[in-house]
Design a protein around this motif. Structure first.
Motif, PDB file in Angstrom:
ATOM      1  N   THR A 146      -1.984 -12.089   6.867  1.00  0.00           N
ATOM      2  CA  THR A 146      -1.305 -11.912   5.583  1.00  0.00           C
ATOM      3  C   THR A 146      -1.876 -10.667   4.922  1.00  0.00           C
ATOM      4  O   THR A 146      -3.091 -10.481   4.844  1.00  0.00           O
ATOM      5  N   VAL A 147      -0.976  -9.803   4.457  1.00  0.00           N
ATOM      6  CA  VAL A 147      -1.341  -8.483   3.953  1.00  0.00           C
ATOM      7  C   VAL A 147      -1.045  -8.397   2.460  1.00  0.00           C
ATOM      8  O   VAL A 147      -0.008  -8.895   1.997  1.00  0.00           O
ATOM      9  N   ALA A 148      -1.932  -7.786   1.718  1.00  0.00           N
ATOM     10  CA  ALA A 148      -1.698  -7.473   0.298  1.00  0.00           C
ATOM     11  C   ALA A 148      -1.299  -6.007   0.191  1.00  0.00           C
ATOM     12  O   ALA A 148      -1.760  -5.170   0.970  1.00  0.00           O
ATOM     13  N   HIS A 149      -0.419  -5.693  -0.774  1.00  0.00           N
ATOM     14  CA  HIS A 149       0.009  -4.298  -0.954  1.00  0.00           C
ATOM     15  C   HIS A 149       0.250  -4.017  -2.432  1.00  0.00           C
ATOM     16  O   HIS A 149       0.537  -4.913  -3.223  1.00  0.00           O
ATOM     17  N   GLU A 150       0.159  -2.751  -2.801  1.00  0.00           N
ATOM     18  CA  GLU A 150       0.206  -2.346  -4.204  1.00  0.00           C
ATOM     19  C   GLU A 150       1.586  -2.510  -4.820  1.00  0.00           C
ATOM     20  O   GLU A 150       1.704  -2.884  -5.989  1.00  0.00           O
ATOM     21  N   ASP A 173       4.297 -13.675  -4.088  1.00  0.00           N
ATOM     22  CA  ASP A 173       3.052 -13.200  -4.688  1.00  0.00           C
ATOM     23  C   ASP A 173       2.080 -14.372  -4.837  1.00  0.00           C
ATOM     24  O   ASP A 173       2.486 -15.541  -4.892  1.00  0.00           O
ATOM     25  N   ALA A 174       0.810 -14.042  -4.907  1.00  0.00           N
ATOM     26  CA  ALA A 174      -0.218 -15.069  -5.109  1.00  0.00           C
ATOM     27  C   ALA A 174      -1.303 -14.497  -6.013  1.00  0.00           C
ATOM     28  O   ALA A 174      -1.430 -13.276  -6.169  1.00  0.00           O
ATOM     29  N   HIS A 189       0.888  -8.737  -4.590  1.00  0.00           N
ATOM     30  CA  HIS A 189       2.057  -8.695  -3.710  1.00  0.00           C
ATOM     31  C   HIS A 189       1.602  -8.919  -2.267  1.00  0.00           C
ATOM     32  O   HIS A 189       0.620  -8.324  -1.826  1.00  0.00           O
ATOM     33  N   ARG A 190       2.368  -9.730  -1.518  1.00  0.00           N
ATOM     34  CA  ARG A 190       1.939 -10.073  -0.162  1.00  0.00           C
ATOM     35  C   ARG A 190       3.094  -9.987   0.834  1.00  0.00           C
ATOM     36  O   ARG A 190       4.262 -10.181   0.477  1.00  0.00           O
ATOM     37  N   SER A 233       5.000   3.237   1.980  1.00  0.00           N
ATOM     38  CA  SER A 233       6.133   2.821   1.151  1.00  0.00           C
ATOM     39  C   SER A 233       5.799   1.632   0.259  1.00  0.00           C
ATOM     40  O   SER A 233       6.420   1.445  -0.791  1.00  0.00           O
ATOM     41  N   LEU A 234       4.822   0.807   0.659  1.00  0.00           N
ATOM     42  CA  LEU A 234       4.379  -0.317  -0.169  1.00  0.00           C
ATOM     43  C   LEU A 234       3.033  -0.037  -0.831  1.00  0.00           C
ATOM     44  O   LEU A 234       2.394  -0.945  -1.355  1.00  0.00           O
ATOM     45  N   GLY A 235       2.625   1.231  -0.819  1.00  0.00           N
ATOM     46  CA  GLY A 235       1.328   1.576  -1.387  1.00  0.00           C
ATOM     47  C   GLY A 235       0.200   1.222  -0.440  1.00  0.00           C
ATOM     48  O   GLY A 235       0.385   1.076   0.766  1.00  0.00           O
ATOM     49  N   ARG A 236      -0.974   1.055  -1.003  1.00  0.00           N
ATOM     50  CA  ARG A 236      -2.163   0.765  -0.198  1.00  0.00           C
ATOM     51  C   ARG A 236      -2.084  -0.658   0.368  1.00  0.00           C
ATOM     52  O   ARG A 236      -1.813  -1.608  -0.354  1.00  0.00           O
ATOM     53  N   LEU A 237      -2.363  -0.768   1.667  1.00  0.00           N
ATOM     54  CA  LEU A 237      -2.372  -2.067   2.341  1.00  0.00           C
ATOM     55  C   LEU A 237      -3.802  -2.563   2.506  1.00  0.00           C
ATOM     56  O   LEU A 237      -4.721  -1.777   2.732  1.00  0.00           O
ATOM     57  N   SER A 238      -3.982  -3.871   2.406  1.00  0.00           N
ATOM     58  CA  SER A 238      -5.291  -4.482   2.662  1.00  0.00           C
ATOM     59  C   SER A 238      -5.064  -5.890   3.199  1.00  0.00           C
ATOM     60  O   SER A 238      -3.962  -6.453   3.077  1.00  0.00           O
TER      61      SER A 238
END
Length: 458
Positions: free
Chosen positions: A235-239, A263-264, A273-274, A308-313
């Motif tokens: 599961t990835v978070a993005h800006e 979202d969580a 955002h996930r 396109s979704l900003g920084r991924l983490s």
């Protein structure tokens, strides 16, 4: 003395497909015993399975009718658009790199495009009742346009299945329990559980996965082809918000997809955002990727996906990995036996149709059983099982061929092949009738649909 249970259907396997079938049958009044060796408490844990599944609209309608969608709806994220692009090799042109490593030629599916088709109003009504309708964009006449599908975490699906199973009097879930000796004869099935309990049934259903013990015991041969690929899941978070868009980039090693999730809140209470990551990598390179620390893993994701979704983490505490292969059973039935889900077939995740294929098995088999029972027929007879197999044969073979071909076509970077497939994506993108045809296929709304997939009760 050992307990003896008389039932109508015995299901080997209490996973997502097995329990959906058990629920559908029990809801229609059929007595069912489902047996699984795993503890339900373990299946409810987030760490049990890190995957999320794409639930096509037809599958969602079946889950709504059987009461399973009720406990999934809050966690389901609608897919409003699908964007498919052909990725560029790393180190490519600067202009391509600025586009996130993707070709300028792409294919874009939108849920509002389907709303203009005849007959969508009635489907929208079913979806609206289930709480999944969304307002369509321009050109839809203001009608409710249901999503193309939903992304639901597998853990949420399992929790919903277990909760519904506990509510149904006609469903007896035995778990954790071992299914021991099973005898299938002309007149019925007898099985003994690990605790000595004896179960007598009219039909045995194998929903026990790719390594199905019941399929092996029946001597049903399989075709299995390894892809030399590993699926990496997290599961990835993005800006930036995903706006309900599912992204799939085709890279030389295989498809790289980010699928929209709800979202969580993080530990500080901030909304994040996930998306669900499904990253297909060469099997020889996957261990190195999985061994990276969180920051370097995120950098590799960013390198493949773009900004396109900003920084991924990474949002999830861990990643999961699965070897990818194709599996096809030579037949789906035997004496007093029907195969469903992964026991019958396994496909590449390129189109997100794996669980949907199993749920279509469920809908066809449940309808075959219930219709025969209402006519006073033997639900485990060859005639009933042949109906099920005929119903599922073409759809199964077609989807196996399609996913296998897509993976082989796009998992390379030969310039002539790349040019032709990019032009193909662009051509389909400019042909609305063809796009709608592909979308309805992806939504599971094409062909001779069982009642459940049409949102109708058994």
């Amino acid at each position: 003395m050992a307990e003896r249970i008389e039932t109508e259907v015995l299901i080997a396997g209490g996973g997502m497909v097995g329990l959906t079938l058990a629920t559908a049958l029990a809801e229609a009044g059929v007595a069912v015993v489902a047996v699984d060796r795993l503890d339900p408490a373990a299946m409810r844990e987030d760490a049990f399975d890190g995957r999320a599944s794409a639930i096509a609209r037809g599958s969602q309608q079946a889950l709504a009718v059987t009461g399973l969608w009720r406990d999934m709806a809050a966690t389901a994220s609608p897919i409003l658009d699908i964007r498919i692009s052909d990725g560029a090799p790393f180190g490519g042109a600067t202009a391509v790199a600025r586009r996130g490593g993707a070709s300028a030629l792409h294919l874009h599916f939108s849920h509002s495009d389907v709303a203009s088709q005849a007959g969508v109003a009635s489907q929208a009504g079913v979806a609206s009742q289930a709480g999944v309708g969304r307002k369509a964009g321009a050109g839809s006449g203001g009608r409710e346009a249901p999503p193309l599908g939903h992304i639901v975490e597998n853990t949420a699906i399992r929790r919903a299945c277990l909760a519904r199973a506990a509510e149904l009097d006609r469903l007896d879930l035995r778990a954790p329990a071992e299914l021991g000796r099973v005898d299938r004869g002309p007149n019925g099935v007898t099985a003994r559980l690990g605790d000595g309990t004896e179960v007598a049934a009219r039909l045995l259903v194998a929903a026990d996965g790719r390594g199905s013990a019941q399929r092996r015991a029946a001597g049903i041969r399989i075709t299995e082809v390894g892809y030399s690929q590993t699926g990496i899941v997290a599961t990835v978070a993005h800006e930036r918000p995903h706006h309900g868009v599912a992204h799939e980039h085709f890279l030389p090693a295989g498809p790289f997809a980010l699928l929209p999730m709800n979202d969580a809140e993080d530990e500080t209470g901030r909304s994040v955002h996930r998306s669900s990551l499904v990253w297909t990598e060469r099997r020889d390179l996957a261990p190195a990727m999985l061994a990276l620390d969180r920051a370097r893993f995120a950098a590799e994701m960013q390198r493949r996906f773009g900004d396109s979704l900003g920084r991924l983490s990474l949002w999830s505490a861990r990643t999961w990995s699965y070897p990818l292969s194709l599996l096809h059973a030579e037949r789906m039935i035997d004496q007093r036996l029907a195969l469903v889900g992964d026991a019958a077939h396994g496909i590449h995740p390129v189109a997100g149709q794996g669980l949907n294929l199993g749920l279509r098995d469920v809908a066809a088999l449940a309808e075959s059983i219930v219709d025969a029972r209402r006519l006073g027929l033997d639900i485990g007879s060859p005639q009933v099982l042949e109906r099920y197999q005929r119903w599922r044969r073409f759809d199964t073979l077609a989807l196996i061929a399609a996913t296998d071909s897509l993976n082989r076509l796009f998992s390379n970077d030969l310039p002539p092949v790349r040019l032709l497939r990019d032009l193909g994506l662009a051509a389909v993108n400019r042909m609305p009738p063809l796009k709608r045809f592909f979308m309805r296929h992806a939504m599971g709304l094409v062909g001779e649909l069982p009642r459940l997939l049409k949102g109708e009760a058994l």
